[in-house]
Design a protein around this motif. Structure first.
Motif, PDB file in Angstrom:
ATOM      1  N   PHE A 297       6.064  -3.674  -5.640  1.00 30.64           N
ATOM      2  CA  PHE A 297       5.364  -4.584  -4.742  1.00 30.64           C
ATOM      3  C   PHE A 297       5.561  -6.152  -5.070  1.00 30.64           C
ATOM      4  N   PHE A 298       6.190  -6.897  -4.224  1.00 34.48           N
ATOM      5  CA  PHE A 298       6.159  -8.403  -4.800  1.00 34.48           C
ATOM      6  C   PHE A 298       5.091  -9.052  -3.908  1.00 34.48           C
ATOM      7  N   LEU A 299       4.529 -10.126  -4.879  1.00 30.52           N
ATOM      8  CA  LEU A 299       3.458 -11.036  -4.237  1.00 30.52           C
ATOM      9  C   LEU A 299       3.736 -12.300  -4.826  1.00 30.52           C
ATOM     10  N   ARG A 300       3.089 -13.468  -4.230  1.00 28.83           N
ATOM     11  CA  ARG A 300       3.017 -14.619  -4.947  1.00 28.83           C
ATOM     12  C   ARG A 300       2.439 -14.592  -6.160  1.00 28.83           C
ATOM     13  N   GLY A 301       2.854 -15.237  -7.323  1.00 30.77           N
ATOM     14  CA  GLY A 301       2.399 -15.310  -8.611  1.00 30.77           C
ATOM     15  C   GLY A 301       0.921 -15.434  -8.773  1.00 30.77           C
ATOM     16  N   CYS A 302       0.301 -16.366  -7.807  1.00 26.23           N
ATOM     17  CA  CYS A 302      -1.202 -16.448  -7.799  1.00 26.23           C
ATOM     18  C   CYS A 302      -1.962 -15.335  -7.163  1.00 26.23           C
ATOM     19  N   ASP A 303      -1.357 -14.219  -6.699  1.00 22.16           N
ATOM     20  CA  ASP A 303      -2.147 -13.310  -5.965  1.00 22.16           C
ATOM     21  C   ASP A 303      -1.896 -11.877  -6.782  1.00 22.16           C
ATOM     22  N   SER A 304      -2.982 -10.944  -6.490  1.00 22.04           N
ATOM     23  CA  SER A 304      -2.845  -9.641  -7.183  1.00 22.04           C
ATOM     24  C   SER A 304      -2.688  -8.538  -5.852  1.00 22.04           C
ATOM     25  N   LEU A 305      -2.165  -7.267  -6.517  1.00 23.83           N
ATOM     26  CA  LEU A 305      -2.061  -6.382  -5.698  1.00 23.83           C
ATOM     27  C   LEU A 305      -3.469  -5.567  -5.200  1.00 23.83           C
ATOM     28  N   GLN A 306      -3.584  -5.500  -3.897  1.00 17.79           N
ATOM     29  CA  GLN A 306      -4.844  -4.574  -3.672  1.00 17.79           C
ATOM     30  C   GLN A 306      -4.366  -3.243  -3.443  1.00 17.79           C
ATOM     31  N   GLU A 307      -4.766  -2.210  -4.320  1.00 22.86           N
ATOM     32  CA  GLU A 307      -4.160  -1.039  -4.441  1.00 22.86           C
ATOM     33  C   GLU A 307      -4.293  -0.103  -3.176  1.00 22.86           C
ATOM     34  N   THR A 308      -5.164  -0.103  -2.524  1.00 19.18           N
ATOM     35  CA  THR A 308      -5.734   0.611  -1.150  1.00 19.18           C
ATOM     36  C   THR A 308      -4.746   0.241  -0.529  1.00 19.18           C
ATOM     37  N   LYS A 309      -4.353  -1.107  -0.005  1.00 16.86           N
ATOM     38  CA  LYS A 309      -3.466  -1.822   0.854  1.00 16.86           C
ATOM     39  C   LYS A 309      -2.090  -1.133   0.659  1.00 16.86           C
ATOM     40  N   ALA A 310      -1.705  -1.172  -0.799  1.00 19.54           N
ATOM     41  CA  ALA A 310      -0.454  -0.693  -1.323  1.00 19.54           C
ATOM     42  C   ALA A 310      -0.371   0.739  -0.959  1.00 19.54           C
ATOM     43  N   CYS A 311      -1.252   1.558  -1.271  1.00 13.95           N
ATOM     44  CA  CYS A 311      -1.303   2.920  -0.884  1.00 13.95           C
ATOM     45  C   CYS A 311      -0.850   3.371   0.433  1.00 13.95           C
ATOM     46  N   ASN A 312      -1.598   2.615   1.391  1.00 13.77           N
ATOM     47  CA  ASN A 312      -1.237   2.525   2.767  1.00 13.77           C
ATOM     48  C   ASN A 312       0.077   2.554   3.207  1.00 13.77           C
ATOM     49  N   ALA A 313       0.516   1.120   2.496  1.00  7.30           N
ATOM     50  CA  ALA A 313       1.781   0.552   3.024  1.00  7.30           C
ATOM     51  C   ALA A 313       2.767   1.551   2.920  1.00  7.30           C
ATOM     52  N   ILE A 314       2.667   2.736   1.805  1.00 13.04           N
ATOM     53  CA  ILE A 314       3.912   3.159   1.490  1.00 13.04           C
ATOM     54  C   ILE A 314       3.391   4.927   1.887  1.00 13.04           C
ATOM     55  N   GLY A 315       2.168   5.139   2.250  1.00 11.25           N
ATOM     56  CA  GLY A 315       1.671   6.586   2.584  1.00 11.25           C
ATOM     57  C   GLY A 315       1.386   7.291   1.313  1.00 11.25           C
ATOM     58  N   ALA A 316       1.173   6.719   0.262  1.00  8.33           N
ATOM     59  CA  ALA A 316       0.891   7.558  -0.938  1.00  8.33           C
ATOM     60  C   ALA A 316      -0.627   7.906  -1.076  1.00  8.33           C
ATOM     61  N   ASN A 317      -0.793   8.719  -1.939  1.00  2.52           N
ATOM     62  CA  ASN A 317      -2.093   9.252  -2.134  1.00  2.52           C
ATOM     63  C   ASN A 317      -3.015   8.349  -3.427  1.00  2.52           C
ATOM     64  N   GLU A 318      -1.961   8.090  -4.460  1.00  2.00           N
ATOM     65  CA  GLU A 318      -2.642   7.603  -5.430  1.00  2.00           C
ATOM     66  C   GLU A 318      -1.414   6.461  -6.252  1.00  2.00           C
TER      67      GLU A 318
END
Ligand code: ATP
Ligand code: MG
Length: 570
Positions: A297-318
């Motif tokens: 997952f690539f983001l701007r350096g000032c941002d952090s990853l939202q894990e639920t959004k990331a999970c949904n984005a790739i259809g992962a469970n965890e």
């Protein structure tokens, strides 16, 4: 009810594992008893509060046209296999066999069961819409049951399911439920917010949560300081971030950056705002059937990853963190990971970019080579990059709807409403004939309220250092009459009279006629949190009693002859 005969065993000691006041007070007040991890008995006081809450929920649901049913708690696994959730649901789903080796589950939610019900009877659009609900047990084998009723394994939920002939009618019902839930939580005396919620793996267009505001809440919500916007952090959006400093001007080239491994060090090294650096977050993603792979997952350096959004984005469970050793084993250079040649290097299936990086220019990114970064990276020049909303909204970020700013609040999720569409009716084959005589899957919505969690939520929002302070509509009794000295016949007689008169008026009153010290009776009144107490004591000789308001513990002297009127006024 006479306290002397009432089963309300109060305790002095708080349970050892109680970190929340609601947990402590509900146990100490004799509302509930713990029988196992996340499993509780409801004692008479607890049952009374539960019934009060249940009644408000029922009245409003019935008023909205929904019909109460009671679905089986034990559900044949077959239904869950057909919906695909028997495997997918994970360990929270308690599975077991009967004596004939047939598989069953204890219902953690009842979509499968209710779809089966509808499938048996609903054949035509003429039978729609239909909304069925129940107030009943659920079981979820939560990984960390805690906080008493807040996160139990066995708990009581109001779960409703609506069936419609089309999307438009579902949206009408969804809006009706939003309004109904607002009435319910307002009647319960709660300060709450309706927030945009994560729609999870189920997808769908609309999902809203109802959050009771409380410091101890497990959920973080982002709220706008100037408009109505509020969202769970898992789903919160923002106005795209901007910074004052312009993008660094550099033509694309590789730079030696010895030991420059963190975003801070990188921004410092090139003297740029971290906004212009590209942050790589690598996670181990777990999918259905337990298979796992690295996801980038690539983001701007000032941002952090939202894990639920990331999970949904790739259809992962965890998603789990990845150690440096694992990164190295995958052919990566920790601290220097970037998008160039990443797919060739790792064979990764999931390389995603945050939406706000779309066509970003002048970025500094890892070169996938030890001690090297690229400068002058323009993402617009790449073909086929996948952009998704991945960044976590922070405090101070701009509201997506207005010029306001977002701040964080803590909330307790007490309700969740959902537009399901045909997610369950399709795999389970629940079809109806539309006006054109064509068969199509039922369009569904579902609507949950954490009824037993509400006992805890009310107390988290309404308590002090002495105990519970129930709201008017949730209190187990309206009033306590405390007889200061039960051996005094005039006090006793007066209290009995008042007790009978109040009961005739339909007021739920507890007569504290126990042969106990006055101090310990008052301590129980404070712990139990019943809204008012009438103290019948020495003042009675002068024709006076005291009225205590539990919320602020203020006492007032009232003429013994006037007290009935005063109470009726309240
Ligand atoms: P959470 O995020 O708190 O685990 P959830 O999103 O899994 O909850 P839903 O499936 O939306 O829960 O269930 C509907 C409602 O049931 C929730 O809004 C919540 O109030 C209640 N609830 C869910 N899990 C529990 C639990 N373990 N104990 C008590 N109440 C619960
Ligand atoms: Mg939920």
């Amino acid at each position: 009810m006479r306290f002397s005969a009432f089963f309300a065993p109060t305790l002095k000691e708080a349970p050892k594992d109680a970190t929340l006041k609601s947990h402590e007070y509900l146990i100490r007040g004799g509302y509930i008893q713990q029988v196992g991890s996340g499993i509780y008995n409801f004692l008479p006081l607890g049952k009374r509060v539960m019934d009060k809450i249940r009644q408000v929920v029922k009245e409003e649901m019935d008023q909205a046209g929904a019909q109460e049913v009671m679905l089986g708690f034990v559900t044949p696994a077959e239904l869950w296999r057909n919906s695909g959730r028997f495997e997918k649901y994970g360990k929270e789903l308690l599975r077991f066999k009967d004596r004939k080796e047939n598989d069953f589950v204890l219902g953690p939610t009842h979509e499968e069961m209710v779809v089966e019900l509808a499938k048996g009877y609903v054949k035509s659009y003429k039978q729609l819409p239909l909304h069925l609900y129940q107030i009943h047990l659920k079981f979820r084998d939560e990984i960390r049951p805690r906080f008493g009723l807040m996160r139990g394994r066995e708990f009581v939920m109001k779960d409703g399911y609506s069936f419609h002939a089309n999307e438009a009618d579902l949206i009408r019902e969804f809006e009706l439920m939003e309004a109904t839930y607002k009435r319910i939580f307002t009647r319960l005396g709660l300060d709450f917010r309706v927030v945009e919620a994560d729609s999870g793996a189920i997808g769908g267009s609309g999902s809203k949560e109802f959050m009771v505001l409380a410091q101890s809440g497990e959920d973080t919500i982002a709220v706008c300081d100037s408009c109505e916007y509020a969202a769970n952090i898992e789903a919160a959006k923002r106005r795209a971030k901007k910074v004052d400093s312009p993008a660094p001007i550099a033509s694309f080239s590789k730079f030696k950056t010895p030991e420059v491994k963190s975003i801070e060090a990188l921004a410092e090294f090139f003297r740029v705002d971290p906004f212009y650096t590209l942050k790589a977050v690598v996670k181990k993603a777990f999918f259905d059937g337990g298979k796992s792979e690295l996801a980038f997952f690539f983001l701007r350096g000032c941002d952090s990853l939202q894990e639920t959004k990331a999970c949904n984005a790739i259809g992962a469970n965890e998603l789990l963190d990845v150690s440096e050793e694992e990164l190295i084993k995958a052919g990566l250079e920790p601290g220097f990971i970037g998008p160039y040649a990443l797919k060739n290097l790792t064979g990764a299936n999931h390389i995603l970019f945050d939406l706000e990086l779309k066509d970003a220019q002048g970025l500094i990114a890892g070169a996938n080579e030890r001690d090297h970064h690229f400068v002058g990276v323009n993402l617009g020049e790449f073909e086929g990059l996948i952009y998704k909303d991945l960044a976590e909204v922070g405090e101070g970020d701009g509201c997506p709807l207005c010029e306001g700013r977002l701040t964080y609040k803590k909330g307790i999720e007490v309700g969740h409403i959902f537009q399901l569409g045909t997610r369950y009716s399709e795999p389970l084959g629940a079809n109806f004939l539309n006006p054109e005589g064509k068969s199509q899957p039922l369009v569904m919505g579902c609507y949950g309220i954490g009824v037993s969690r509400l006992l805890a939520a009310v107390i988290e929002q309404h308590h002090d250092e002495k105990g519970c302070i129930w709201t008017k509509s949730t209190a187990p009794f309206d009033l306590v009459i405390v007889v200061s000295n039960v051996k005094d016949p005039s006090q006793k007689a007066y209290a009995e009279n008042l007790y009978n008169a109040l009961q005739k008026e339909g007021i739920e009153v507890l007569l504290d006629d126990r042969d106990e010290r006055y101090g310990s009776k008052m301590a129980d009144f404070e712990l139990l949190g019943i809204p008012y107490a009438v103290i019948v004591g020495k003042g009675l000789i002068e024709g006076q009693v005291e009225l205590v308001n539990r919320a602020n513990l203020q006492k007032g002297i009232v003429l013994a002859d006037d007290i009935l009127g005063r109470i009726l006024e309240l």
